[in-house]
Scaffold this motif. Structure first.
Motif, PDB file in Angstrom:
ATOM      1  N   LEU A 244       0.867  -1.174   0.000  1.00 42.42           N
ATOM      2  CA  LEU A 244       0.000   0.000   0.000  1.00 42.42           C
ATOM      3  C   LEU A 244       0.902   1.221   0.000  1.00 42.42           C
ATOM      4  O   LEU A 244       1.483   1.580   1.028  1.00 42.42           O
ATOM      5  CB  LEU A 244      -0.905  -0.002   1.237  1.00 42.42           C
ATOM      6  N   ASN A 245       1.039   1.848  -1.195  1.00 37.71           N
ATOM      7  CA  ASN A 245       2.011   2.932  -1.349  1.00 37.71           C
ATOM      8  C   ASN A 245       3.372   2.473  -0.836  1.00 37.71           C
ATOM      9  O   ASN A 245       3.879   1.447  -1.254  1.00 37.71           O
ATOM     10  CB  ASN A 245       1.513   4.191  -0.639  1.00 37.71           C
ATOM     11  N   GLN A 246       3.959   3.182   0.128  1.00 35.13           N
ATOM     12  CA  GLN A 246       5.289   2.809   0.620  1.00 35.13           C
ATOM     13  C   GLN A 246       5.236   1.778   1.739  1.00 35.13           C
ATOM     14  O   GLN A 246       6.288   1.385   2.261  1.00 35.13           O
ATOM     15  CB  GLN A 246       6.036   4.058   1.126  1.00 35.13           C
ATOM     16  N   TYR A 247       4.034   1.338   2.115  1.00 31.84           N
ATOM     17  CA  TYR A 247       3.887   0.407   3.225  1.00 31.84           C
ATOM     18  C   TYR A 247       3.757  -1.044   2.731  1.00 31.84           C
ATOM     19  O   TYR A 247       2.986  -1.332   1.807  1.00 31.84           O
ATOM     20  CB  TYR A 247       2.639   0.734   4.047  1.00 31.84           C
ATOM     21  N   LYS A 248       4.492  -1.932   3.354  1.00 39.84           N
ATOM     22  CA  LYS A 248       4.311  -3.359   3.142  1.00 39.84           C
ATOM     23  C   LYS A 248       3.465  -3.884   4.302  1.00 39.84           C
ATOM     24  O   LYS A 248       3.896  -3.866   5.458  1.00 39.84           O
ATOM     25  CB  LYS A 248       5.659  -4.076   3.116  1.00 39.84           C
ATOM     26  N   LEU A 249       2.231  -4.309   3.989  1.00 45.76           N
ATOM     27  CA  LEU A 249       1.319  -4.785   5.029  1.00 45.76           C
ATOM     28  C   LEU A 249       1.679  -6.214   5.391  1.00 45.76           C
ATOM     29  O   LEU A 249       1.660  -7.102   4.543  1.00 45.76           O
ATOM     30  CB  LEU A 249      -0.126  -4.696   4.548  1.00 45.76           C
ATOM     31  N   LYS A 250       1.964  -6.446   6.657  1.00 46.38           N
ATOM     32  CA  LYS A 250       2.423  -7.748   7.125  1.00 46.38           C
ATOM     33  C   LYS A 250       1.341  -8.452   7.933  1.00 46.38           C
ATOM     34  O   LYS A 250       0.174  -8.446   7.564  1.00 46.38           O
ATOM     35  CB  LYS A 250       3.717  -7.572   7.924  1.00 46.38           C
ATOM     36  N   ASP A 251       1.729  -9.041   9.051  1.00 46.64           N
ATOM     37  CA  ASP A 251       0.811  -9.874   9.828  1.00 46.64           C
ATOM     38  C   ASP A 251      -0.265  -9.049  10.521  1.00 46.64           C
ATOM     39  O   ASP A 251      -0.054  -7.887  10.889  1.00 46.64           O
ATOM     40  CB  ASP A 251       1.594 -10.663  10.893  1.00 46.64           C
ATOM     41  N   GLU A 252      -1.394  -9.689  10.734  1.00 51.21           N
ATOM     42  CA  GLU A 252      -2.482  -9.071  11.495  1.00 51.21           C
ATOM     43  C   GLU A 252      -2.089  -9.054  12.971  1.00 51.21           C
ATOM     44  O   GLU A 252      -1.684 -10.062  13.535  1.00 51.21           O
ATOM     45  CB  GLU A 252      -3.768  -9.872  11.289  1.00 51.21           C
TER      46      GLU A 252
END
Length: 359
Positions: free
Chosen positions: A31-39
């Motif tokens: 998401l843009n510059q963010y890497k979405l990882k674990d919940e």
């Protein structure tokens, strides 16, 4: 309403105008510059994921909320929120108008103006008016909630004192800013690697004008609700006093690892909150000073309950005055307020990716 602007010492909350969501080869969502990882958390309307920003080599907590679920709660299925226009109003019993989605935007507007070491910071907001999710990037507080309740391993009295000093300073700041938190509990207190407490979750918070907020409705977590909010045929009651009560329940949890009033049946719980005194006949021994503070914070009548300014100078918290907390003047910045325009403009609209590509 006249709005006073506070001088923030931190960087202002970022409001992106460009949104890109792609799936990376390693299976993460970008998401843009963010890497979405674990919940790392989950609620009724969305989830919280650990997010890594490669640009600044920093982790954040990304709260992802569903507009559809927020609208559905209020019974509005065709609410048009393009350009951040509020959805159809719902009159709440304490006088504030707004549906759950508007409450989220109000929470964002409040968080953008708060700047305190004991309040979690909102770093960035991403909101595409034509997509369901709202993305809120918060500072990542490394050690999570301060205590899971119930627990067989509560905090020591001294550790509880140190953590509770941070809670007091954070709530003093909020009350100075004319905000009642309304849901103080251990799970809304995050612990950083440096051992500092940060207050989070302003989803049911309220603003007030004057010296206090007179409440007429009940929100928050049942075991932490003040007795005056449960009285049948009640009139209005003090918002500040309800925060102090919830702080007292929280402090009890710190040292005993459980809430002082518990019942599987909600009506049974209400009855205990209304008539029972907190028990100190536990396996864990606490000091007389702490018993005094808990007894005064958990006084049933708000008129006899200790006030926050008296909590701040209590002998238990200050070691009989040898470790005083900083003054209100040092702790609190210039007063900030949230106007209707602040709520309306709290999030810049994010254009669709197809629109960006065509430019």
């Amino acid at each position: 309403m006249v709005t006073t602007t506070a001088i923030l010492t931190r960087q202002p909350t970022r409001e992106t105008r460009r949104l890109s969501i792609v799936e990376s080869e390693d299976g993460w969502t970008l998401l843009n510059q963010y890497k979405l990882k674990d919940e790392i958390g989950k609620g009724s309307y969305g989830v919280v994921k650990l997010a890594y920003n490669e640009q600044d080599d920093t982790h954040y907590a990304m709260k992802i909320l569903s507009k559809k679920k927020l609208r559905k709660k209020a019974g509005f299925y065709s609410c048009n929120n393009n350009n951040n226009r509020p959805c159809p109003p719902m009159r709440m019993s304490h006088g504030v108008v707004g549906c759950p989605l508007e409450q989220v935007y109000r929470e964002i507007a409040i968080l953008k103006k708060l700047d305190h070491p004991n309040i979690v910071r909102l770093i960035e907001v991403l909101d595409d008016p034509e997509e369901d999710p709202i993305y809120l990037a918060f500072e990542f507080v490394e050690r999570g909630c301060v205590l899971d309740v119930p627990t067989d391993t509560p905090l020591s009295e001294e550790v509880s004192r140190l953590y509770f000093r941070d809670v007091v300073l954070g709530i003093e700041y909020l009350h100075f800013q004319k905000i009642i938190h309304r849901d103080i509990k251990p799970s809304n207190l995050l612990l950083s690697d440096s051992g500092r407490i940060k207050i989070c979750d302003f989803g049911v918070s309220d603003e007030f004008i004057g010296t206090d907020l007179q409440l007429t409705n009940t929100v928050g977590t049942p075991a932490f609700i003040a007795p005056e909010a449960l009285v049948e045929g009640r009139g209005s009651f003090s918002g500040k006093a309800t925060d102090v009560w919830a702080m007292g329940i929280t402090l009890y949890c710190f040292v005993f690892g459980k809430v002082p009033f518990h019942d599987e049946n909600i009506m049974g719980l209400h009855k205990k909150i209304l008539i029972e005194a907190p028990s100190f006949k536990e396996k864990i021994e606490i000091s007389d000073h702490l018993k005094d503070l808990l007894t005064r914070m958990l006084a049933k009548a708000p008129s006899t309950r200790i006030t926050l300014d008296k909590v701040k100078i209590h002998p238990w918290l200050t070691k009989s005055g040898s470790e005083p907390l900083i003054s209100e003047l040092e702790n609190c910045q210039a007063l900030v307020t949230v106007s209707a325009d602040d709520v309306k403009n709290c999030v810049k609209a994010v254009p669709r990716i197809a629109t960006l590509v065509s430019r």
